[in-house]
Design a protein around this motif. Structure first.
Motif, short mmCIF file in Angstrom:
data_model
loop_
_atom_site.label_atom_id
_atom_site.label_comp_id
_atom_site.label_asym_id
_atom_site.label_seq_id
_atom_site.Cartn_x
_atom_site.Cartn_y
_atom_site.Cartn_z
N SER A 132 37.20 40.32 26.00
CA SER A 132 37.19 40.84 27.37
C SER A 132 37.39 42.35 27.36
O SER A 132 36.71 43.09 28.06
CB SER A 132 38.28 40.17 28.21
N ALA A 133 38.31 42.83 26.53
CA ALA A 133 38.57 44.27 26.43
C ALA A 133 37.37 44.99 25.81
O ALA A 133 36.99 46.08 26.27
CB ALA A 133 39.83 44.52 25.61
N VAL A 134 36.77 44.39 24.78
CA VAL A 134 35.60 45.00 24.14
C VAL A 134 34.45 45.15 25.14
O VAL A 134 33.85 46.21 25.27
CB VAL A 134 35.15 44.16 22.91
N LEU A 135 34.16 44.08 25.86
CA LEU A 135 33.05 44.11 26.82
C LEU A 135 33.34 45.04 28.00
O LEU A 135 32.44 45.70 28.50
CB LEU A 135 32.74 42.69 27.30
N GLU A 136 34.58 45.07 28.43
CA GLU A 136 34.97 45.94 29.54
C GLU A 136 34.85 47.42 29.17
O GLU A 136 34.57 48.27 30.01
CB GLU A 136 36.40 45.61 29.95
N ASN A 137 35.05 47.73 27.89
CA ASN A 137 34.99 49.12 27.42
C ASN A 137 33.66 49.44 26.73
O ASN A 137 33.60 50.36 25.90
CB ASN A 137 36.15 49.39 26.45
N ASN A 138 32.61 48.70 27.07
CA ASN A 138 31.26 48.95 26.54
C ASN A 138 31.22 49.02 25.01
O ASN A 138 30.57 49.89 24.44
CB ASN A 138 30.67 50.21 27.15
N LEU A 187 40.13 31.59 5.60
CA LEU A 187 39.10 32.40 4.93
C LEU A 187 37.74 32.24 5.60
O LEU A 187 36.91 33.15 5.54
CB LEU A 187 39.00 32.00 3.46
N LYS A 188 37.49 31.12 6.21
CA LYS A 188 36.19 30.85 6.82
C LYS A 188 36.02 31.49 8.20
O LYS A 188 34.93 31.48 8.74
CB LYS A 188 35.98 29.34 6.95
N ARG A 189 37.07 32.03 8.77
CA ARG A 189 36.98 32.62 10.12
C ARG A 189 36.06 33.84 10.09
O ARG A 189 36.14 34.68 9.22
CB ARG A 189 38.36 33.03 10.61
N LYS A 190 35.21 33.91 11.07
CA LYS A 190 34.26 35.00 11.16
C LYS A 190 34.60 35.89 12.35
O LYS A 190 35.40 35.54 13.20
CB LYS A 190 32.85 34.44 11.32
N GLU A 191 33.96 37.03 12.40
CA GLU A 191 34.14 37.97 13.50
C GLU A 191 33.83 37.28 14.84
O GLU A 191 32.86 36.53 14.93
CB GLU A 191 33.21 39.16 13.29
N PRO A 192 34.64 37.54 15.86
CA PRO A 192 34.42 36.89 17.17
C PRO A 192 33.03 37.23 17.74
O PRO A 192 32.56 38.36 17.62
CB PRO A 192 35.51 37.49 18.05
N GLN A 193 32.41 36.24 18.36
CA GLN A 193 31.14 36.43 19.04
C GLN A 193 31.45 36.66 20.52
O GLN A 193 31.61 35.71 21.29
CB GLN A 193 30.24 35.20 18.86
N CYS A 194 31.54 37.91 20.92
CA CYS A 194 32.02 38.25 22.26
C CYS A 194 31.02 37.92 23.37
O CYS A 194 31.41 37.83 24.53
CB CYS A 194 32.41 39.71 22.32
N ASN A 195 29.76 37.73 23.04
CA ASN A 195 28.77 37.43 24.09
C ASN A 195 29.09 36.14 24.84
O ASN A 195 28.73 36.01 26.01
CB ASN A 195 27.37 37.35 23.49
N LYS A 196 29.78 35.21 24.20
CA LYS A 196 30.10 33.96 24.88
C LYS A 196 31.16 34.14 25.97
O LYS A 196 31.36 33.26 26.79
CB LYS A 196 30.52 32.88 23.89
N TYR A 197 31.81 35.31 26.00
CA TYR A 197 32.84 35.58 27.01
C TYR A 197 32.35 36.48 28.14
O TYR A 197 33.09 36.76 29.07
CB TYR A 197 34.07 36.23 26.36
N LYS A 198 31.12 36.95 28.10
CA LYS A 198 30.66 37.95 29.06
C LYS A 198 30.62 37.42 30.50
O LYS A 198 30.75 38.20 31.43
CB LYS A 198 29.32 38.53 28.65
N ASP A 199 30.45 36.13 30.69
CA ASP A 199 30.41 35.56 32.04
C ASP A 199 31.79 35.20 32.58
O ASP A 199 31.91 34.82 33.75
CB ASP A 199 29.52 34.32 32.06
N ARG A 200 32.80 35.32 31.76
CA ARG A 200 34.16 34.97 32.21
C ARG A 200 35.20 35.93 31.66
O ARG A 200 36.16 35.53 31.01
CB ARG A 200 34.48 33.53 31.84
N LEU A 201 35.01 37.20 31.94
CA LEU A 201 35.96 38.21 31.48
C LEU A 201 37.35 37.94 32.04
O LEU A 201 37.51 37.65 33.23
CB LEU A 201 35.51 39.61 31.91
N HIS A 202 38.33 38.02 31.20
CA HIS A 202 39.75 37.87 31.53
C HIS A 202 40.13 36.48 32.05
O HIS A 202 41.18 36.32 32.65
CB HIS A 202 40.20 38.96 32.52
N MET A 203 39.28 35.48 31.85
CA MET A 203 39.64 34.10 32.17
C MET A 203 40.03 33.43 30.86
O MET A 203 39.30 32.59 30.34
CB MET A 203 38.47 33.38 32.84
N CYS A 204 41.16 33.83 30.33
CA CYS A 204 41.56 33.42 28.99
C CYS A 204 42.79 32.53 29.01
O CYS A 204 43.61 32.61 29.94
CB CYS A 204 41.87 34.66 28.14
N THR A 205 42.93 31.73 27.98
CA THR A 205 44.13 30.91 27.82
C THR A 205 45.27 31.79 27.32
O THR A 205 45.06 32.94 26.93
CB THR A 205 43.89 29.78 26.81
#
Length: 89
Positions: free
Chosen positions: A69-75, A29-47
């Motif tokens: 990565s998909a969100v940032l890649e698709n603006n 219940l405590k999970r929040k929406e992902p903060q995608c800005n933390k992934y902008k410097d490493r697109l597609h470098m995922c586990t």
């Protein structure tokens, strides 16, 4: 005496199991929406961990990193809908 003994076992097992499930439920219940800005410097470098994320484009991504990565890649043409598969209700 046997009836009393059975109820004691049920109560004991319930007391052991309940905290395990309730903690997982509260954490979900405590999970929040992902903060995608933390992934902008490493697109597609995922586990490869499986923690599905459903996007508003109704596509299920394997985890938060792949989704972002998909969100940032698709603006940011789509967003976050919920955690879990888009197939499950």
């Amino acid at each position: 005496m046997s009836f009393f003994s059975s109820w004691i076992k049920v109560i004991f097992i319930t007391a052991l199991v309940f905290p395990l499930y309730s903690e997982a439920f509260i954490a979900a219940l405590k999970r929040k929406e992902p903060q995608c800005n933390k992934y902008k410097d490493r697109l597609h470098m995922c586990t490869r961990e499986m923690d599905p994320v459903c996007g508003t484009n109704m596509h299920t991504y394997s985890n938060e990193c792949v989704f972002c990565s998909a969100v940032l890649e698709n603006n940011r043409s789509f967003g976050f809908k919920r955690y879990g598969s888009c197939d499950s209700s």
